[in-house]
Scaffold this motif. Structure first.
Motif, short mmCIF file in Angstrom:
data_model
loop_
_atom_site.label_atom_id
_atom_site.label_comp_id
_atom_site.label_asym_id
_atom_site.label_seq_id
_atom_site.Cartn_x
_atom_site.Cartn_y
_atom_site.Cartn_z
N ILE A 112 -7.01 9.10 4.43
CA ILE A 112 -5.74 9.80 4.44
C ILE A 112 -5.43 10.14 2.98
CG2 ILE A 112 -3.31 9.76 5.11
CD1 ILE A 112 -5.29 9.49 7.44
N TYR A 113 -5.46 11.41 2.63
CA TYR A 113 -5.36 11.80 1.23
C TYR A 113 -3.92 11.78 0.70
CZ TYR A 113 -10.10 13.34 2.17
OH TYR A 113 -11.42 13.37 2.55
N ASN A 114 -2.95 11.92 1.58
CA ASN A 114 -1.56 11.95 1.13
C ASN A 114 -0.81 10.66 1.46
OD1 ASN A 114 -1.49 12.31 3.92
ND2 ASN A 114 0.28 13.70 3.87
N TRP A 115 -1.53 9.55 1.56
CA TRP A 115 -0.91 8.33 2.05
C TRP A 115 0.13 7.78 1.08
CZ3 TRP A 115 -1.71 3.31 -0.08
CH2 TRP A 115 -2.70 3.22 -1.06
N ARG A 116 -0.07 7.93 -0.19
CA ARG A 116 0.92 7.40 -1.14
C ARG A 116 2.23 8.21 -1.06
NH1 ARG A 116 -1.42 3.66 -4.46
NH2 ARG A 116 -3.69 3.76 -4.70
N GLN A 117 2.09 9.53 -0.95
CA GLN A 117 3.29 10.36 -0.83
C GLN A 117 4.05 10.06 0.46
OE1 GLN A 117 0.14 11.27 -1.62
NE2 GLN A 117 0.08 13.31 -2.58
N GLN A 118 3.30 9.91 1.55
CA GLN A 118 3.95 9.64 2.83
C GLN A 118 4.56 8.23 2.87
OE1 GLN A 118 4.14 12.99 3.74
NE2 GLN A 118 4.43 11.90 5.66
N ALA A 119 3.92 7.29 2.21
CA ALA A 119 4.49 5.94 2.16
C ALA A 119 5.86 5.97 1.48
CB ALA A 119 3.54 5.00 1.43
N ALA A 120 5.95 6.75 0.40
CA ALA A 120 7.23 6.87 -0.30
C ALA A 120 8.26 7.59 0.57
CB ALA A 120 7.03 7.60 -1.62
N LYS B 123 6.14 1.50 12.49
CA LYS B 123 7.50 1.95 12.21
C LYS B 123 7.90 3.16 13.06
CE LYS B 123 10.59 3.06 8.38
NZ LYS B 123 10.74 3.10 6.91
N ILE B 124 7.00 4.16 13.16
CA ILE B 124 7.40 5.39 13.86
C ILE B 124 6.45 5.79 14.98
CG2 ILE B 124 8.66 6.29 11.88
CD1 ILE B 124 6.35 8.02 11.18
N GLY B 125 5.41 4.99 15.23
CA GLY B 125 4.53 5.25 16.35
C GLY B 125 3.63 6.46 16.17
N PRO B 126 3.13 7.01 17.27
CA PRO B 126 2.16 8.12 17.19
C PRO B 126 2.68 9.36 16.48
CG PRO B 126 2.20 7.17 19.40
CD PRO B 126 3.34 6.56 18.66
N SER B 127 3.99 9.52 16.35
CA SER B 127 4.53 10.70 15.67
C SER B 127 4.14 10.73 14.20
CB SER B 127 6.05 10.75 15.80
OG SER B 127 6.65 9.60 15.23
N CYS B 128 3.61 9.62 13.67
CA CYS B 128 3.16 9.61 12.27
C CYS B 128 1.96 10.52 12.06
CB CYS B 128 2.84 8.19 11.81
SG CYS B 128 1.33 7.48 12.52
N LEU B 129 1.23 10.84 13.14
CA LEU B 129 0.03 11.65 13.00
C LEU B 129 0.31 12.98 12.34
CD1 LEU B 129 -1.61 11.00 16.51
CD2 LEU B 129 -2.39 10.12 14.29
N ASP B 130 1.44 13.59 12.67
CA ASP B 130 1.75 14.91 12.13
C ASP B 130 1.92 14.90 10.62
OD1 ASP B 130 2.38 17.74 12.76
OD2 ASP B 130 4.30 17.23 11.83
N GLY B 131 2.27 13.76 10.05
CA GLY B 131 2.46 13.69 8.61
C GLY B 131 1.20 13.36 7.83
N LEU B 132 0.09 13.11 8.54
CA LEU B 132 -1.14 12.71 7.87
C LEU B 132 -1.97 13.93 7.49
CD1 LEU B 132 -2.25 9.78 10.22
CD2 LEU B 132 -0.69 9.70 8.25
N ASP B 133 -2.47 13.95 6.26
CA ASP B 133 -3.40 14.98 5.82
C ASP B 133 -4.70 14.28 5.45
OD1 ASP B 133 -4.64 17.26 4.98
OD2 ASP B 133 -3.51 17.49 3.13
N GLY B 134 -5.69 14.44 6.30
CA GLY B 134 -6.94 13.74 6.03
C GLY B 134 -7.92 13.91 7.16
#
Length: 588
Positions: free
Chosen positions: A78-86, A108-119
């Protein structure tokens, strides 16, 4: 790059040793350790083969969230994991990685987290609070994930052969294998085993045994870009400059470098310490090493030139087929295999490749043939593609329907059930009348699967993580949205906007002005009709009698001499090597 496997069901804990064996069977995907863990309620057991890239000292998976009991096995980056964690308020400690972020994001937010992942990823999550197993793949299917049902249990793995070891799965000849050399959609040549589709979330309710699947990302939903070309070029260049370097690992890595536009842009933006190219002695037309040397020297990288010959191919074929799981149509399979082997020998763990721009920015000659017509393409200096252009010639002299034209160009054999035609027609319909977008969706539905999966599987066989920076979400979505004339205006030069970005970056003229595409093509089809003709015949005949009857016409077709670009013999030879491997596995 890692591997995952597992089992969910009411009695999963009783099969813990089976899951451990499943993980061990694909251990090469994770040289930093293969481990398994059972869920708190005993209804799921997950295994994970770990290759540590983000933090070499990190703990290997599977990963457990102590508060919720959620269990995660994860393959990818997951390339944007630090940004998404913040952004999501998720705390990550110093020695934790993208896998720990993903575990807490899911809790914390379930499967809806998938949309925020870039990787790129394939993941499995078991939540004991709902007794549900979730499987998911990234948007474009960079990481494979297979699954099968066994009574009230669901088993899954990164390799299809891991699941054939779990239980019997008879061979099935999918009709599209004779049409384009590869199964399409979610099918595999093994009865009862499916490939999870890209951008798909599968949920398995252990209590009821029910399965639900949903597509969590739709490329065709992106609105067309309405700005000027200069505005598009500025935005495209910004995305390139921001997203491509994010795919560079903290460790040393290698870039697959031809003289082509795609890999050259990556070289300048990522500055790899090592570049690897493939050259074939006596095959001057396939030799791009001189331009690769210019690029490598310009960025201060070491250039490693791999020079395979026909004898190397005979030795490599069994290993390639074992890595691929089953035959796939890809003209660069042998070149990639030899490059990955060399990169592994150098002690590197990450390899970068240039998949993506051809599909999204009209880089293939077949796309130009549909957009401009065969006469315009041939008159643009691409006479070598006359055999391909001839597929669009017909007696009526009238333009073909675009879906029919695309289907003719991608077919390499018969399509008796019309499945390929239906896939292409569906892609064109989903594009909303934009022909270039329809061509992209048609490629993703047909020719894309063997390209992306070959890259992952061949690299994984050598414990390498393969990264494809052009598949960054922002870059893919923006490229898809562009008008056709921002992608191509000259039948002999697709990828217009990438060429202009490369020119602005200062790449050599021979890169951004090139009019012919070679990539990592190999002379294997020629060898099979020359130096290796007798050997190829003997390999095919060796399995012909014992092969399932449905596969025999495919094998028999390989006993006939083919043309310079005809891959019929190659397909038959790969099938023969695959049958030999299957026979060996069964005997073991």
């Amino acid at each position: 790059m890692c591997g995952i496997a597992g089992l969910a069901g009411g009695d999963a804990l009783r099969h813990e040793k089976t899951v451990a064996a499943m993980g061990d069977s694909q251990h090469y995907r994770g040289p930093d350790g293969t481990m398994h863990a059972a869920a708190r309620d005993g209804r799921a057991v997950l295994a994970m083969n770990t290759l540590l890239i983000v933090d070499p000292q990190a703990m290997p998976g599977p990963y457990l969230d102590l508060d919720t009991g959620i269990l995660l096995a994860f393959n990818g980056e997951i390339y944007n994991w630090r940004q998404q964690a913040a952004a999501w308020g998720i705390e990550i400690s110093e020695r934790e990685s993208d896998a720990h972020f993903l575990l807490r994001a899911w809790a914390k937010i379930g499967p809806s987290c998938l949309d925020g992942l870039d990787g790129m990823f394939a993941l499995s999550v078991y939540d004991p609070r709902t007794a549900k197993l979730f499987l998911a793949r990234d948007r474009l299917g960079e990481k494979p994930l297979y699954w099968r049902l066994d009574g009230g249990r669901l088993a899954f793995a990164s390799e299809v052969t891991t699941l054939t070891g779990y239980g019997a799965a008879p061979l099935v000849l999918r009709p599209e294998v004779t049409a384009i050399e590869t199964p399409v959609g979610v099918d595999t040549p093994f009865q009862g085993i499916q490939l999870l589709a890209p951008a798909t979330l599968l949920s398995f309710d252990v209590t009821t045994g029910s399965i639900d699947q949903m597509t969590w990302w739709h490329l065709e939903d992106r609105a067309p870009f309405a700005g000027t070309y200069d505005e598009a070029l500025a935005r495209f260049s910004t995305i390139l400059a921001e997203q491509i370097p994010l795919r560079s690992p903290a460790c040393d890595f290698a870039l697959l470098l031809s003289s082509g536009l795609d890999s050259a842009v990556l070289a300048y933006l990522m500055r790899p310490p090592v570049c690897v190219t493939v050259r074939y002695p006596g095959q001057d037309r396939l030799d791009e090493s001189s331009t690769a040397a210019v690029i490598a020297r310009d960025i201060g990288a070491e250039l490693v030139v791999v020079e395979p010959d026909h004898a190397d191919f005979t030795r490599a074929l069994p290993h390639m087929m074992r890595a691929l799981d089953y035959p796939m149509g890809n003209a660069s399979t042998f070149s990639e295999h030899m490059a990955y082997r060399k990169i592994a020998d150098l002690g590197l763990r990450v390899v970068i490749g240039g998949l993506g721009p051809d599909e999204f920015l009209m880089g293939y000659v077949r796309q130009a043939l549909v957009l401009f017509g065969p006469d315009a393409v041939l008159n643009a200096g691409l006479e070598a593609y006359r055999p391909l252009a001839a597929k669009l010639m017909h007696t009526a002299g009238e333009p073909l329907d675009p879906a029919e034209a695309v289907t003719r160009l991608i077919l390499r054999g018969l399509d008796p059930d019309g499945r390929l035609r239906d896939l292409v027609a569906d892609a064109m319909a989903r594009a909303g009348g934009d022909l270039a977008r329809g061509l992209t969706l048609a490629d993703l539905a047909t020719a894309w699967r063997p390209l992306v999966m070959t890259s992952d599987k061949l690299a994984s066989a050598y414990a390498l993580e393969r990264r494809s920076p052009y598949l960054a979400r922002d870059l893919v979505e923006f490229s898809y949205r562009l008008p056709v004339d921002y992608k191509i205006t000259d039948p002999a030069q697709g990828k217009r906007i990438l060429r202009d970005a490369a020119k602005a970056l200062g790449l050599p003229r021979e890169v951004w002005a090139s009019r012919d595409k070679l990539g990592f093509a190999s002379p294997v089809p020629s060898w099979l009709n020359d130096n290796l003709a007798a050997w190829a015949d003997s390999q095919i005949r060796m399995v012909l009698t014992d092969a399932p009857p449905a596969f025999r016409p495919l094998l028999e077709g390989g006993l006939k001499p083919g043309g310079r670009f005809d891959r019929t013999r190659m397909q038959a030879l790969m099938a023969a090597a695959w049958f030999s491997d299957q026979t060996g596995r069964a005997a073991a």
